[in-house]
Design an enzyme around this catalytic site. Structure first.
Site, PDB file in Angstrom:
ATOM      1  N   ASP A   1      48.312  18.460  72.601  1.00 33.16           N
ATOM      2  CA  ASP A   1      48.893  18.743  71.396  1.00 33.16           C
ATOM      3  C   ASP A   1      49.336  17.365  70.960  1.00 33.16           C
ATOM      4  OD1 ASP A   1      50.847  18.486  73.329  1.00 33.16           O
ATOM      5  OD2 ASP A   1      52.234  19.442  73.175  1.00 33.16           O
TER       6      ASP A   1
ATOM      7  N   ASP B   1      36.166  21.601  73.654  1.00 30.99           N
ATOM      8  CA  ASP B   1      36.164  22.593  72.336  1.00 30.99           C
ATOM      9  C   ASP B   1      36.596  22.177  71.320  1.00 30.99           C
ATOM     10  OD1 ASP B   1      34.211  24.190  71.094  1.00 30.99           O
ATOM     11  OD2 ASP B   1      35.860  25.783  71.148  1.00 30.99           O
TER      12      ASP B   1
HETATM   13  C1  IPM Z   1      30.257  24.335  71.146  1.00 30.77           C
HETATM   14  C2  IPM Z   1      30.716  25.726  70.627  1.00 30.77           C
HETATM   15  C3  IPM Z   1      31.042  26.786  71.274  1.00 30.77           C
HETATM   16  C4  IPM Z   1      31.831  25.848  71.942  1.00 30.77           C
HETATM   17  C5  IPM Z   1      30.460  28.258  71.357  1.00 30.77           C
HETATM   18  C6  IPM Z   1      29.012  28.065  70.338  1.00 30.77           C
HETATM   19  C7  IPM Z   1      30.399  29.298  72.031  1.00 30.77           C
HETATM   20  O1  IPM Z   1      31.616  26.248  69.766  1.00 30.77           O
HETATM   21  O2  IPM Z   1      29.347  24.015  71.715  1.00 30.77           O
HETATM   22  O3  IPM Z   1      32.040  23.788  71.200  1.00 30.77           O
HETATM   23  O4  IPM Z   1      32.618  26.901  72.454  1.00 30.77           O
HETATM   24  O5  IPM Z   1      32.078  25.665  73.643  1.00 30.77           O
HETATM   25 MG    MG Z   2      32.827  24.122  69.660  1.00 30.26          MG
END
Ligand code: IPM
Ligand code: MG
Length: 355
Positions: free
Chosen positions: A219, A243
């Site tokens: 965070d 992500d």
């Molecule tokens: C990314 C995308 C993917 C992930 C999705 C589409 C599954 O957001 O490559 O960052 O979460 O890894």
């Molecule tokens: Mg992503």
């Protein structure tokens, strides 16, 4: 050299942006005397429509047997109602796991030409934005058990020491080649998996005395990325944190449309994809920004094929195209020339020169 590249066009803007990247690869092949053979692979929503499966085994095999994989994007509203294990995104997750590409490298670097496109204050941008997020890609909550029992949904988050160690090493090695600062990001004030993460990182640090390791809670990291991005050199983190933070990091550089990524495992067969999604709202309109995919192709040349000069030629061409004042809609600003997806690809090709 002859290289066999598996090509996943996917859904939404995927086919358009991949087309431009292939044009760029063809130009490099012509200039440098290489042969790139392309094999089309169905994955995502289009594979559900065609085969009833987002990544049939036969398609995964084509990828595993290739020298590397270039991917556009998958997903779209059309497939929102299919069961979780059949969603287009599941194809992507199965591909990453099937190829064993545990290490995802996502650079956040501001192009000087695009400093105005950053939503951050100029004084912050001027300090410099140039860091890499090393994201663990085939473990954690993405790959734990997922189930819904009556009114309760369950997603399991697991990390073993071995999984943390192998991505940790990539983090240290990456930092060693740069400014030797590694920030390990976790949530060790709440999660057991994060406490193990922190412990393993500190054990590894003993083997990399030349790299300065710091710990940061996720965070706080989200806050620091907008407050003082210049402090970061390399961030290493688990799958879901990576992500989320990589979307945030891309945005401060101007546009998510500009950011490439590489994913590698134990071999040189890597997966190369832009970090953005399939953007169904702008699909087929020739307005998407293909640069993230074009730069992903450059990463493929550099990291999987050891073609550094060729990769430089693509990156310099992108820089030349920006210098000339061309912009796709996502990064358009006053006084610049608006171009579409195809025109962007053509202009970049014109800037590719053999040094
Ligand atoms: C990314 C995308 C993917 C992930 C999705 C589409 C599954 O957001 O490559 O960052 O979460 O890894
Ligand atoms: Mg992503």
């Amino acid at each position: 050299m002859v290289k066999n590249i598996a090509v996943i066009r996917g859904d939404g803007i995927g086919p358009e942006i991949v087309n431009e990247a292939l044009k760029v690869l063809d130009k490099v092949a012509e200039l440098y005397g290489h042969t790139f053979n392309y094999t089309d692979v169905d994955m995502g929503g289009c594979a559900i429509d065609k085969h009833g499966d987002p990544l049939p085994e036969s398609e995964l095999n084509k990828c595993v047997k290739s020298d590397s994989v270039l991917l556009g994007a998958v997903g779209g509203n059309k497939w929102n109602d299919v069961p979780g294990n059949m969603r287009p995104e599941k194809g992507l997750l199965r591909l990453r796991a099937g190829m064993g590409v545990y290490s995802n490298n996502r650079p956040a670097k501001i192009w000087p030409q695009l400093a105005d496109a950053s939503p951050l204050k100029k004084s912050i941008v001027d300090e410099g934005i140039d860091f890499i997020i090393v994201r663990e890609l085939i473990g954690g909550i993405y790959f734990g058990e997922h189930k819904t029992v009556d009114d309760t949904a369950i997603d399991v988050l697991t990390y073993s020491e071995a999984e943390i160690e192998r991505i940790g090493r990539i983090g240290f090695e990456t930092a060693r080649k740069r400014n030797k600062k590694l920030c390990s990001v976790e949530k060790s004030n709440v999660l057991d998996s994060s406490r193990l993460w922190r412990k393993v990182m500190h054990l590894l640090a003993k083997e990399y005395p030349d790299v300065e390791l710091s710990d940061m809670l996720v965070d706080n990291c989200a806050m620091q990325i907008v407050k003082n991005p210049a402090q970061f050199d390399v961030i290493v983190t688990e799958n879901m944190f990576g992500d989320i933070l990589s979307d945030e990091a891309s945005m401060i550089t101007g546009s998510i449309g500009m950011i490439p990524s590489s994913s590698l495992g134990a071999t040189t067969c890597g997966l190369y994809e832009p970090i953005h999604g399939s953007a169904p709202d702008i699909a087929g309109k020739d307005v998407a920004n293909p640069v993230g995919t074009i730069l992903s192709a450059a990463m493929m040349l550099r990291y999987s094929f050891d073609m550094n000069e060729e990769a430089d030629a693509i990156e310099n061409a992108v820089s030349g195209y920006l210098d000339a004042g061309y912009r796709t809609a996502d990064i358009m600003s006053e006084g610049m020339t608006l171009v579409g997806c195809k025109q962007c690809g053509d202009l970049i090709i014109n800037h590719i020169k053999k040094e």
